[in-house]
Motif scaffolding. Structure first.
Motif, PDB file in Angstrom:
ATOM      1  N   VAL A 225       9.076   3.559  -9.194  1.00 46.00           N
ATOM      2  CA  VAL A 225       8.467   4.457 -10.102  1.00 46.00           C
ATOM      3  C   VAL A 225       6.809   4.878  -9.332  1.00 46.00           C
ATOM      4  O   VAL A 225       6.371   4.204  -9.224  1.00 46.00           O
ATOM      5  CB  VAL A 225       8.688   3.953 -11.993  1.00 46.00           C
ATOM      6  CG1 VAL A 225       6.865   2.941 -11.839  1.00 46.00           C
ATOM      7  CG2 VAL A 225       7.902   5.091 -12.640  1.00 46.00           C
ATOM      8  N   ASP A 226       6.506   6.500 -10.047  1.00 51.06           N
ATOM      9  CA  ASP A 226       5.444   6.652  -8.950  1.00 51.06           C
ATOM     10  C   ASP A 226       5.057   7.428  -9.895  1.00 51.06           C
ATOM     11  O   ASP A 226       5.849   8.718 -10.174  1.00 51.06           O
ATOM     12  CB  ASP A 226       5.584   7.540  -7.393  1.00 51.06           C
ATOM     13  CG  ASP A 226       4.334   7.729  -7.180  1.00 51.06           C
ATOM     14  OD1 ASP A 226       3.370   7.615  -7.771  1.00 51.06           O
ATOM     15  OD2 ASP A 226       4.670   8.196  -6.102  1.00 51.06           O
ATOM     16  N   GLY A 227       4.386   7.918 -10.647  1.00 53.48           N
ATOM     17  CA  GLY A 227       3.542   9.004 -10.956  1.00 53.48           C
ATOM     18  C   GLY A 227       3.089   8.759 -12.338  1.00 53.48           C
ATOM     19  O   GLY A 227       3.610   8.451 -13.541  1.00 53.48           O
TER      20      GLY A 227
ATOM     21  N   ILE B 151       1.062  -1.051   0.064  1.00 53.87           N
ATOM     22  CA  ILE B 151       0.266   0.021  -0.333  1.00 53.87           C
ATOM     23  C   ILE B 151       0.945   1.194  -0.157  1.00 53.87           C
ATOM     24  O   ILE B 151       1.537   2.004   0.836  1.00 53.87           O
ATOM     25  CB  ILE B 151      -1.122   0.150   1.537  1.00 53.87           C
ATOM     26  CG1 ILE B 151      -2.210  -1.090   1.176  1.00 53.87           C
ATOM     27  CG2 ILE B 151      -1.763   1.270   1.620  1.00 53.87           C
ATOM     28  CD1 ILE B 151      -2.880  -0.591  -0.138  1.00 53.87           C
ATOM     29  N   HIS B 152       0.677   2.474  -1.432  1.00 58.58           N
ATOM     30  CA  HIS B 152       1.690   3.700  -1.010  1.00 58.58           C
ATOM     31  C   HIS B 152       0.741   4.369  -0.714  1.00 58.58           C
ATOM     32  O   HIS B 152      -0.418   4.313  -1.045  1.00 58.58           O
ATOM     33  CB  HIS B 152       1.564   3.843  -2.285  1.00 58.58           C
ATOM     34  CG  HIS B 152       2.805   4.755  -2.855  1.00 58.58           C
ATOM     35  ND1 HIS B 152       3.554   4.726  -2.589  1.00 58.58           N
ATOM     36  CD2 HIS B 152       2.165   5.713  -2.712  1.00 58.58           C
ATOM     37  CE1 HIS B 152       4.789   5.999  -2.866  1.00 58.58           C
ATOM     38  NE2 HIS B 152       3.783   6.800  -3.081  1.00 58.58           N
ATOM     39  N   PHE B 153       1.784   4.870   0.376  1.00 54.85           N
ATOM     40  CA  PHE B 153       0.805   6.215   1.242  1.00 54.85           C
ATOM     41  C   PHE B 153       1.602   7.495   1.559  1.00 54.85           C
ATOM     42  O   PHE B 153       2.779   7.248   1.698  1.00 54.85           O
ATOM     43  CB  PHE B 153       1.007   5.177   2.999  1.00 54.85           C
ATOM     44  CG  PHE B 153       0.244   6.055   4.011  1.00 54.85           C
ATOM     45  CD1 PHE B 153      -0.871   5.521   4.601  1.00 54.85           C
ATOM     46  CD2 PHE B 153       1.033   7.044   4.351  1.00 54.85           C
ATOM     47  CE1 PHE B 153      -1.241   5.978   5.538  1.00 54.85           C
ATOM     48  CE2 PHE B 153       0.463   7.714   5.446  1.00 54.85           C
ATOM     49  CZ  PHE B 153      -0.948   7.189   6.219  1.00 54.85           C
ATOM     50  N   ASP B 154       0.818   7.920   1.179  1.00 52.49           N
ATOM     51  CA  ASP B 154       1.782   9.696   0.803  1.00 52.49           C
ATOM     52  C   ASP B 154       1.502  10.431   1.439  1.00 52.49           C
ATOM     53  O   ASP B 154      -0.042  11.045   1.491  1.00 52.49           O
ATOM     54  CB  ASP B 154       0.906  10.392  -0.769  1.00 52.49           C
ATOM     55  CG  ASP B 154       1.752   9.520  -2.462  1.00 52.49           C
ATOM     56  OD1 ASP B 154       2.884   9.533  -2.381  1.00 52.49           O
ATOM     57  OD2 ASP B 154       0.767   9.171  -2.953  1.00 52.49           O
ATOM     58  N   VAL B 155       2.446  11.224   1.721  1.00 55.39           N
ATOM     59  CA  VAL B 155       2.504  11.877   2.667  1.00 55.39           C
ATOM     60  C   VAL B 155       3.245  13.571   2.929  1.00 55.39           C
ATOM     61  O   VAL B 155       4.199  13.888   2.172  1.00 55.39           O
ATOM     62  CB  VAL B 155       3.403  11.871   4.192  1.00 55.39           C
ATOM     63  CG1 VAL B 155       3.389  12.488   5.483  1.00 55.39           C
ATOM     64  CG2 VAL B 155       2.979  10.368   4.699  1.00 55.39           C
TER      65      VAL B 155
ATOM     66  N   VAL C  16       5.722   4.104   2.460  1.00 54.92           N
ATOM     67  CA  VAL C  16       5.919   5.626   3.327  1.00 54.92           C
ATOM     68  C   VAL C  16       5.889   6.476   2.369  1.00 54.92           C
ATOM     69  O   VAL C  16       7.767   6.211   2.099  1.00 54.92           O
ATOM     70  CB  VAL C  16       6.012   5.626   4.664  1.00 54.92           C
ATOM     71  CG1 VAL C  16       5.524   7.081   4.936  1.00 54.92           C
ATOM     72  CG2 VAL C  16       4.258   5.075   5.492  1.00 54.92           C
ATOM     73  N   HIS C  17       5.965   7.496   1.277  1.00 55.57           N
ATOM     74  CA  HIS C  17       6.527   8.449   0.659  1.00 55.57           C
ATOM     75  C   HIS C  17       6.199   9.296   1.700  1.00 55.57           C
ATOM     76  O   HIS C  17       4.623  10.677   1.175  1.00 55.57           O
ATOM     77  CB  HIS C  17       5.382   8.224  -0.896  1.00 55.57           C
ATOM     78  CG  HIS C  17       6.005   9.436  -1.826  1.00 55.57           C
ATOM     79  ND1 HIS C  17       5.822   9.404  -2.820  1.00 55.57           N
ATOM     80  CD2 HIS C  17       7.268   9.707  -1.950  1.00 55.57           C
ATOM     81  CE1 HIS C  17       6.465  10.701  -3.421  1.00 55.57           C
ATOM     82  NE2 HIS C  17       7.824  10.513  -3.064  1.00 55.57           N
ATOM     83  N   LEU C  18       7.302  10.289   2.138  1.00 54.22           N
ATOM     84  CA  LEU C  18       7.396  11.279   2.749  1.00 54.22           C
ATOM     85  C   LEU C  18       7.464  12.410   1.429  1.00 54.22           C
ATOM     86  O   LEU C  18       9.045  12.898   1.241  1.00 54.22           O
ATOM     87  CB  LEU C  18       8.590  11.400   3.458  1.00 54.22           C
ATOM     88  CG  LEU C  18       8.138  10.750   4.621  1.00 54.22           C
ATOM     89  CD1 LEU C  18       9.529  10.495   5.930  1.00 54.22           C
ATOM     90  CD2 LEU C  18       6.753  10.588   5.750  1.00 54.22           C
ATOM     91  N   MET C  19       6.412  13.102   1.068  1.00 51.50           N
ATOM     92  CA  MET C  19       6.965  14.075   0.688  1.00 51.50           C
ATOM     93  C   MET C  19       7.008  16.154   1.363  1.00 51.50           C
ATOM     94  O   MET C  19       6.099  16.529   1.823  1.00 51.50           O
ATOM     95  CB  MET C  19       5.965  14.829  -0.210  1.00 51.50           C
ATOM     96  CG  MET C  19       6.085  13.995  -1.537  1.00 51.50           C
ATOM     97  SD  MET C  19       4.513  13.665  -2.590  1.00 51.50           S
ATOM     98  CE  MET C  19       4.033  12.338  -1.857  1.00 51.50           C
ATOM     99  N   VAL C  20       7.698  16.151   2.538  1.00 54.12           N
ATOM    100  CA  VAL C  20       7.810  16.837   3.918  1.00 54.12           C
ATOM    101  C   VAL C  20       9.012  17.402   3.829  1.00 54.12           C
ATOM    102  O   VAL C  20      10.561  17.070   3.537  1.00 54.12           O
ATOM    103  CB  VAL C  20       7.394  15.878   5.009  1.00 54.12           C
ATOM    104  CG1 VAL C  20       6.482  15.274   4.782  1.00 54.12           C
ATOM    105  CG2 VAL C  20       8.424  15.081   5.504  1.00 54.12           C
TER     106      VAL C  20
HETATM  107 ZN    ZN Z   1       3.868   9.055  -4.459  1.00 50.92          ZN
END
Ligand code: ZN
Ligand code: DX5
Length: 227
Positions: free
Chosen positions: A179-181, A33-37, A66-70
């Motif tokens: 890969v993401d997007g 499960i990909h979890f976008d933060v 978990v994908h941290l965009m922070v």
């Molecule tokens: Zn992501």
């Protein structure tokens, strides 16, 4: 045979029914499960944090990616580890001390990932490969689901695949290439052929009523690809 993983991004799920959405997508065949933060600081959007990760954890038995965009990153890492995350990835631009953040994630028992925006150089990998478990190539600019695929990501995936294969020859250790997007049934084979082994897909999976049909089609498209 190359083992491929599909990691549906719950960013495109119904946030009012997140536990159920996560369960359903696992039944439909999701590997992770990909979890976008997102923090409305490093990226111009605001999403979910450790409390939501902890709430979802009992609903699924697959790894939470978990994908941290922070920015900054380090303060929040232990919270996600405690909340049940299995893989924690971050953008090098979000951390002042990339090597330290990679160690911090692993010291908390999680796999560590480094994420590359479309304009970010892979040179950030040069001296830290031993601490990286996953390389994540962004094929959109981070912040939103449902954007268009940036084709230059294929060039970067090929380069990352070369680095990872060379590293594996030397050490025997496996590093995932995610890969993401804008990953979809129509482009997943081409993306895999460029070197990706793990695929984030948000709108393609949650935007269709039958998640299993989409995931099955993605797997069928991957069936004959080898790295
Ligand atoms: Zn992501
Ligand atoms: C974008 C997020 C992605 C997003 C992908 O910043 O990191 O994970 O959910 O969504 P799609 O698959 O719709 O491009």
């Amino acid at each position: 045979m190359t083992q491929f993983r599909i990691s549906p991004s719950i960013l495109s799920a119904d946030f009012a029914r997140l536990g159920e959405e996560a369960r359903n997508v696992v039944v439909a065949g999701a590997d992770w499960i990909h979890f976008d933060v997102m923090d409305n600081h490093y990226v111009p959007n605001l999403t979910i944090g450790p409390l939501v990760c902890e709430a979802i954890r009992p609903h699924v038995d697959v790894p939470i990616d978990v994908h941290l965009m922070v920015r900054p990153v380090d303060r929040i890492v232990p919270d996600f580890a405690k909340a049940g995350a299995n893989i924690i990835s971050f953008h090098p631009e979000g951390s002042d001390h990339i090597d330290r953040t990679l160690s911090l994630i692993r010291d908390h028992g999680c796999k560590a990932g480094l994420v590359f925006n479309p304009a970010t150089s892979l040179s950030y990998l040069d001296y830290v490969m031993d601490k990286v478990d996953l390389v994540l190539i962004m094929s959109v600019n981070p912040g939103f689901g449902g954007q268009s695929f940036i084709p230059e990501a294929l060039v970067k995936l090929r380069e990352a695949r070369k680095r990872i294969n060379k590293y594996k020859e030397r050490t025997g250790r496996e590093i995932h290439l995610e890969v993401d997007g804008s990953v979809k049934v129509e482009n997943i084979a081409e993306i895999a052929a460029a070197g990706a082994d793990t695929f984030v897909a948000g709108s393609a999976i949650f935007g269709a009523p039958d998640h299993k049909a989409v995931i099955d089609k993605m797997r069928a498209a991957l069936a004959h690809i080898e790295h």
